[in-house]
Design a protein around this motif. Structure first.
Motif, PDB file in Angstrom:
ATOM      1  N   ARG A 108       0.829  -1.210   0.000  1.00 31.73           N
ATOM      2  CA  ARG A 108       0.000   0.000   0.000  1.00 31.73           C
ATOM      3  C   ARG A 108       0.864   1.262   0.000  1.00 31.73           C
ATOM      4  NH1 ARG A 108      -4.437   0.023   4.434  1.00 31.73           N
ATOM      5  NH2 ARG A 108      -5.214   1.690   3.074  1.00 31.73           N
ATOM      6  N   MET A 109       2.019   1.203   0.679  1.00 23.91           N
ATOM      7  CA  MET A 109       2.953   2.337   0.644  1.00 23.91           C
ATOM      8  C   MET A 109       3.463   2.583  -0.774  1.00 23.91           C
ATOM      9  SD  MET A 109       5.241   1.732   4.092  1.00 23.91           S
ATOM     10  CE  MET A 109       6.562   2.783   3.452  1.00 23.91           C
ATOM     11  N   ILE A 110       3.811   1.503  -1.453  1.00 21.84           N
ATOM     12  CA  ILE A 110       4.298   1.628  -2.825  1.00 21.84           C
ATOM     13  C   ILE A 110       3.222   2.218  -3.715  1.00 21.84           C
ATOM     14  CG2 ILE A 110       5.028   0.321  -4.859  1.00 21.84           C
ATOM     15  CD1 ILE A 110       6.377  -1.666  -2.899  1.00 21.84           C
ATOM     16  N   ASP A 111       2.013   1.740  -3.571  1.00 19.99           N
ATOM     17  CA  ASP A 111       0.907   2.206  -4.407  1.00 19.99           C
ATOM     18  C   ASP A 111       0.628   3.686  -4.177  1.00 19.99           C
ATOM     19  OD1 ASP A 111      -1.325   1.737  -6.216  1.00 19.99           O
ATOM     20  OD2 ASP A 111      -2.609   1.966  -4.443  1.00 19.99           O
ATOM     21  N   ALA A 112       0.581   4.093  -2.911  1.00 12.89           N
ATOM     22  CA  ALA A 112       0.286   5.493  -2.590  1.00 12.89           C
ATOM     23  C   ALA A 112       1.381   6.410  -3.109  1.00 12.89           C
ATOM     24  CB  ALA A 112       0.121   5.661  -1.081  1.00 12.89           C
ATOM     25  N   ASN A 113       2.631   6.004  -2.943  1.00  8.36           N
ATOM     26  CA  ASN A 113       3.735   6.853  -3.387  1.00  8.36           C
ATOM     27  C   ASN A 113       3.893   6.855  -4.898  1.00  8.36           C
ATOM     28  OD1 ASN A 113       5.351   8.184  -1.114  1.00  8.36           O
ATOM     29  ND2 ASN A 113       4.915   6.143  -0.305  1.00  8.36           N
ATOM     30  N   ALA A 114       3.450   5.768  -5.549  1.00  8.59           N
ATOM     31  CA  ALA A 114       3.458   5.767  -7.019  1.00  8.59           C
ATOM     32  C   ALA A 114       2.510   6.832  -7.542  1.00  8.59           C
ATOM     33  CB  ALA A 114       3.071   4.391  -7.546  1.00  8.59           C
ATOM     34  N   ASN A 115       1.323   6.915  -6.947  1.00  5.76           N
ATOM     35  CA  ASN A 115       0.372   7.952  -7.346  1.00  5.76           C
ATOM     36  C   ASN A 115       0.933   9.344  -7.074  1.00  5.76           C
ATOM     37  OD1 ASN A 115      -1.568   6.133  -8.218  1.00  5.76           O
ATOM     38  ND2 ASN A 115      -2.544   5.994  -6.209  1.00  5.76           N
ATOM     39  N   ARG A 116       1.547   9.484  -5.911  1.00  3.23           N
ATOM     40  CA  ARG A 116       2.107  10.783  -5.531  1.00  3.23           C
ATOM     41  C   ARG A 116       3.230  11.191  -6.494  1.00  3.23           C
ATOM     42  NH1 ARG A 116       3.232   9.503  -0.540  1.00  3.23           N
ATOM     43  NH2 ARG A 116       1.181  10.137   0.206  1.00  3.23           N
ATOM     44  N   GLY A 160       4.769  -2.033 -11.652  1.00  8.65           N
ATOM     45  CA  GLY A 160       3.868  -3.086 -12.112  1.00  8.65           C
ATOM     46  C   GLY A 160       4.581  -4.420 -12.237  1.00  8.65           C
ATOM     47  N   SER A 161       5.806  -4.384 -12.747  1.00  4.29           N
ATOM     48  CA  SER A 161       6.582  -5.618 -12.891  1.00  4.29           C
ATOM     49  C   SER A 161       6.924  -6.207 -11.536  1.00  4.29           C
ATOM     50  CB  SER A 161       7.858  -5.323 -13.677  1.00  4.29           C
ATOM     51  OG  SER A 161       8.644  -6.485 -13.805  1.00  4.29           O
ATOM     52  N   ALA A 162       7.335  -5.349 -10.584  1.00  8.77           N
ATOM     53  CA  ALA A 162       7.706  -5.844  -9.256  1.00  8.77           C
ATOM     54  C   ALA A 162       6.510  -6.432  -8.517  1.00  8.77           C
ATOM     55  CB  ALA A 162       8.317  -4.710  -8.438  1.00  8.77           C
ATOM     56  N   LEU A 163       5.382  -5.727  -8.550  1.00  8.10           N
ATOM     57  CA  LEU A 163       4.205  -6.217  -7.832  1.00  8.10           C
ATOM     58  C   LEU A 163       3.603  -7.434  -8.525  1.00  8.10           C
ATOM     59  CD1 LEU A 163       2.404  -2.907  -6.757  1.00  8.10           C
ATOM     60  CD2 LEU A 163       4.085  -4.277  -5.505  1.00  8.10           C
ATOM     61  N   GLY A 164       3.645  -7.423  -9.865  1.00  5.21           N
ATOM     62  CA  GLY A 164       3.151  -8.599 -10.588  1.00  5.21           C
ATOM     63  C   GLY A 164       3.991  -9.821 -10.297  1.00  5.21           C
ATOM     64  N   GLY A 165       5.308  -9.616 -10.219  1.00  2.00           N
ATOM     65  CA  GLY A 165       6.196 -10.729  -9.900  1.00  2.00           C
ATOM     66  C   GLY A 165       5.980 -11.262  -8.501  1.00  2.00           C
ATOM     67  N   ASP A 217      -2.396  -8.882  -6.997  1.00  2.00           N
ATOM     68  CA  ASP A 217      -3.519  -8.708  -7.916  1.00  2.00           C
ATOM     69  C   ASP A 217      -3.839  -7.214  -8.005  1.00  2.00           C
ATOM     70  OD1 ASP A 217      -6.047  -8.452  -9.096  1.00  2.00           O
ATOM     71  OD2 ASP A 217      -6.732 -10.374  -8.286  1.00  2.00           O
ATOM     72  N   PRO A 218      -3.737  -6.598  -9.190  1.00  2.00           N
ATOM     73  CA  PRO A 218      -3.992  -5.156  -9.304  1.00  2.00           C
ATOM     74  C   PRO A 218      -5.415  -4.755  -8.945  1.00  2.00           C
ATOM     75  CG  PRO A 218      -3.726  -6.157 -11.483  1.00  2.00           C
ATOM     76  CD  PRO A 218      -3.320  -7.188 -10.486  1.00  2.00           C
ATOM     77  N   VAL A 219      -6.370  -5.630  -9.206  1.00  3.32           N
ATOM     78  CA  VAL A 219      -7.755  -5.317  -8.835  1.00  3.32           C
ATOM     79  C   VAL A 219      -7.906  -5.321  -7.321  1.00  3.32           C
ATOM     80  CG1 VAL A 219     -10.160  -6.064  -9.016  1.00  3.32           C
ATOM     81  CG2 VAL A 219      -8.659  -6.213 -11.014  1.00  3.32           C
ATOM     82  N   MET A 220      -7.273  -6.291  -6.675  1.00  2.00           N
ATOM     83  CA  MET A 220      -7.309  -6.328  -5.213  1.00  2.00           C
ATOM     84  C   MET A 220      -6.637  -5.090  -4.626  1.00  2.00           C
ATOM     85  SD  MET A 220      -5.780  -9.248  -2.633  1.00  2.00           S
ATOM     86  CE  MET A 220      -6.770 -10.544  -3.387  1.00  2.00           C
ATOM     87  N   LEU A 221      -5.537  -4.683  -5.254  1.00  4.60           N
ATOM     88  CA  LEU A 221      -4.833  -3.492  -4.781  1.00  4.60           C
ATOM     89  C   LEU A 221      -5.731  -2.264  -4.877  1.00  4.60           C
ATOM     90  CD1 LEU A 221      -2.240  -2.115  -3.820  1.00  4.60           C
ATOM     91  CD2 LEU A 221      -1.514  -1.967  -6.205  1.00  4.60           C
ATOM     92  N   ALA A 222      -6.447  -2.143  -5.984  1.00 10.63           N
ATOM     93  CA  ALA A 222      -7.361  -1.015  -6.141  1.00 10.63           C
ATOM     94  C   ALA A 222      -8.456  -1.041  -5.083  1.00 10.63           C
ATOM     95  CB  ALA A 222      -7.973  -1.032  -7.539  1.00 10.63           C
ATOM     96  N   ALA A 223      -8.921  -2.232  -4.760  1.00  9.30           N
ATOM     97  CA  ALA A 223      -9.985  -2.367  -3.758  1.00  9.30           C
ATOM     98  C   ALA A 223      -9.508  -1.967  -2.366  1.00  9.30           C
ATOM     99  CB  ALA A 223     -10.493  -3.806  -3.745  1.00  9.30           C
ATOM    100  N   THR A 241      12.222  -4.681  -0.320  1.00  8.33           N
ATOM    101  CA  THR A 241      11.697  -5.853   0.398  1.00  8.33           C
ATOM    102  C   THR A 241      11.011  -6.836  -0.541  1.00  8.33           C
ATOM    103  OG1 THR A 241       9.530  -4.863   0.851  1.00  8.33           O
ATOM    104  CG2 THR A 241      11.296  -4.375   2.414  1.00  8.33           C
ATOM    105  N   ILE A 242      10.803  -6.405  -1.789  1.00 10.07           N
ATOM    106  CA  ILE A 242      10.067  -7.234  -2.755  1.00 10.07           C
ATOM    107  C   ILE A 242      10.924  -7.628  -3.949  1.00 10.07           C
ATOM    108  CG2 ILE A 242       8.091  -7.282  -4.338  1.00 10.07           C
ATOM    109  CD1 ILE A 242       6.674  -5.328  -2.448  1.00 10.07           C
ATOM    110  N   ASP A 243      11.614  -6.626  -4.536  1.00  5.21           N
ATOM    111  CA  ASP A 243      12.373  -6.869  -5.769  1.00  5.21           C
ATOM    112  C   ASP A 243      13.515  -5.847  -5.819  1.00  5.21           C
ATOM    113  OD1 ASP A 243      13.336  -6.940  -8.396  1.00  5.21           O
ATOM    114  OD2 ASP A 243      11.384  -7.505  -9.226  1.00  5.21           O
ATOM    115  N   SER A 244      14.688  -6.264  -5.392  1.00  6.14           N
ATOM    116  CA  SER A 244      15.818  -5.334  -5.309  1.00  6.14           C
ATOM    117  C   SER A 244      16.227  -4.808  -6.684  1.00  6.14           C
ATOM    118  CB  SER A 244      17.009  -6.005  -4.630  1.00  6.14           C
ATOM    119  OG  SER A 244      17.413  -7.159  -5.353  1.00  6.14           O
ATOM    120  N   GLY A 245      16.023  -5.622  -7.715  1.00  7.98           N
ATOM    121  CA  GLY A 245      16.354  -5.173  -9.069  1.00  7.98           C
ATOM    122  C   GLY A 245      15.510  -4.000  -9.489  1.00  7.98           C
ATOM    123  N   ARG A 246      14.184  -4.103  -9.229  1.00  8.03           N
ATOM    124  CA  ARG A 246      13.297  -2.993  -9.572  1.00  8.03           C
ATOM    125  C   ARG A 246      13.557  -1.787  -8.670  1.00  8.03           C
ATOM    126  NH1 ARG A 246      12.141  -4.350 -14.605  1.00  8.03           N
ATOM    127  NH2 ARG A 246      11.211  -6.424 -14.735  1.00  8.03           N
TER     128      ARG A 246
END
Length: 356
Positions: free
Chosen positions: A6-14, A51-56, A60-66, A113-118
């Motif tokens: 949720r932190m990643i999602d909020a800061n992506a929008n920001r 998107g690549s990091a969270l998909g990997g 689920d993007p729909v769940m994230l939106a919810a 914490t999820i994907d160091s490459g990304r």
């Protein structure tokens, strides 16, 4: 949904919102297509990396939106006075640049914490954002420049009928709304005292004071700005010394120089030489057509200008016809028996054209 996601999602929008603000400033205010394109690419690259990091990670993007809950987010109610009002486009850019960098850093740390490459990709985007933000912020200048009508360049050796102080007072009486101290050979100690004295004469009348070449002297004297030539300090170096504390003007002789000066953040540009001058001999004249090019240019037309060199009440009509809105003059005022009368005539020609 994990709080880190949720932190990643909020800061992506920001981050994308902030980048879009900077992109639109570059596009609509500055006409800087290259910078706007860079910020647009940054937004898309950021979305792709996240998107690549969270998909990997199987998010689920729909769940994230919810899980997005702006109504229940305690952060939406947090604000301070600085967020309510912006003083102008430079303040908008500064706020957006800060927001972009902060959000990208939060995304970068969270992605580790999820994907160091990304996370590494986002780090590169963060550094790219610093460079792009800097270009927007510098190009916007201070946002405080006025379109002066008559700027008088004061040089004591040219003041043949009156003292330099009296020339300054008479010029202001005649309608000069800017005075520039131009003493190329004066020692620094004497120059700063001269600048302070000029500020003391001009400031009570609401007239701007510019110092030629020397941002240090301008700052010490409390002047409004500094004017530099093509071989003097560049705009960025002046900003390193003075920040937004001084207006910065740049001398230009052709459209390419003018565009470069504006892109670097000049608050106003000097355009010339217009006509032959005994004060400063130039082998090549830019001519009145140069003013017309500047006024009609999408980039240069948004900043103030002063046509300079050899301008008199007799030939100012050529500049007015080209669209000139302000002039810088020296010997024609400093050496006049009636400096006030010369300034009145110059100002009347400019204002008469505008009324017409």
């Amino acid at each position: 949904m994990h709080p880190i996601v949720r932190m990643i999602d909020a800061n992506a929008n920001r981050a994308c919102e902030a980048a879009r603000v900077l992109e639109d400033l570059a596009r609509f205010v500055l006409g800087a297509g290259e910078v706007a394109a860079g910020l647009k690419s940054l937004r898309h690259d950021l979305r792709r990396a996240i998107g690549s990091a969270l998909g990997g990670a199987g998010i689920d993007p729909v769940m994230l939106a919810a899980w997005r809950d702006p109504e229940g987010d305690p952060g939406t109610g947090l604000s301070h006075e600085g967020e309510v009002r912006r003083a102008g486009t430079p303040a908008i850019a500064s706020a957006a640049a800060g927001r972009l960098g902060e959000a990208l850093r939060a995304i970068e740390e969270s992605l580790k914490t999820i994907d160091s490459g990304r996370a590494g990709e986002v780090e590169k985007l963060r550094y790219a954002s610093y460079a792009l933000s800097r270009r927007v912020e510098l190009a916007l200048g201070t946002g405080r420049a006025s379109q002066w009508r008559v700027c008088v360049l004061l040089t004591e050796s040219l003041c043949t009928h009156h003292s330099w102080e009296e020339v300054a007072r008479l010029a202001i009486e005649g309608g000069a709304d800017c005075v520039q101290l131009r003493e190329k050979s004066m020692e620094s100690g004497e120059l700063v005292e001269r600048a302070r004295a000029l500020v003391g004469i001009a400031r009570p009348a609401g007239v701007s004071v510019i110092v030629n070449d020397r941002p240090d002297i301008a700052l010490l004297a409390g002047a409004d700005g500094v004017h530099v030539g093509q071989n003097d300090l560049c705009v960025r170096d002046v900003r390193r010394i003075a920040g937004s504390g001084l207006l910065v003007g740049v001398s230009t002789a052709h459209l390419e120089q003018a565009r470069r000066a504006v892109a670097e953040g000049a608050d106003y540009i000097g355009c010339g030489p217009m006509f032959a001058s005994a004060t400063k001999v130039k082998p090549v004249l830019s001519g009145p057509s140069f003013v017309g090019e500047v006024v009609g240019d999408a980039v240069c037309g948004r900043v103030s200008h002063l046509a300079i060199s050899g301008i008199t009440p007799e030939n100012i009509g050529e500049l007015v016809g080209a669209g000139c809105r302000g002039v810088a003059v020296s010997g024609v005022v400093c050496g006049a028996e009636e400096p006030a009368g010369v300034c009145r005539a110059l100002r009347a020609a400019l204002e008469g054209a505008e009324r017409g």
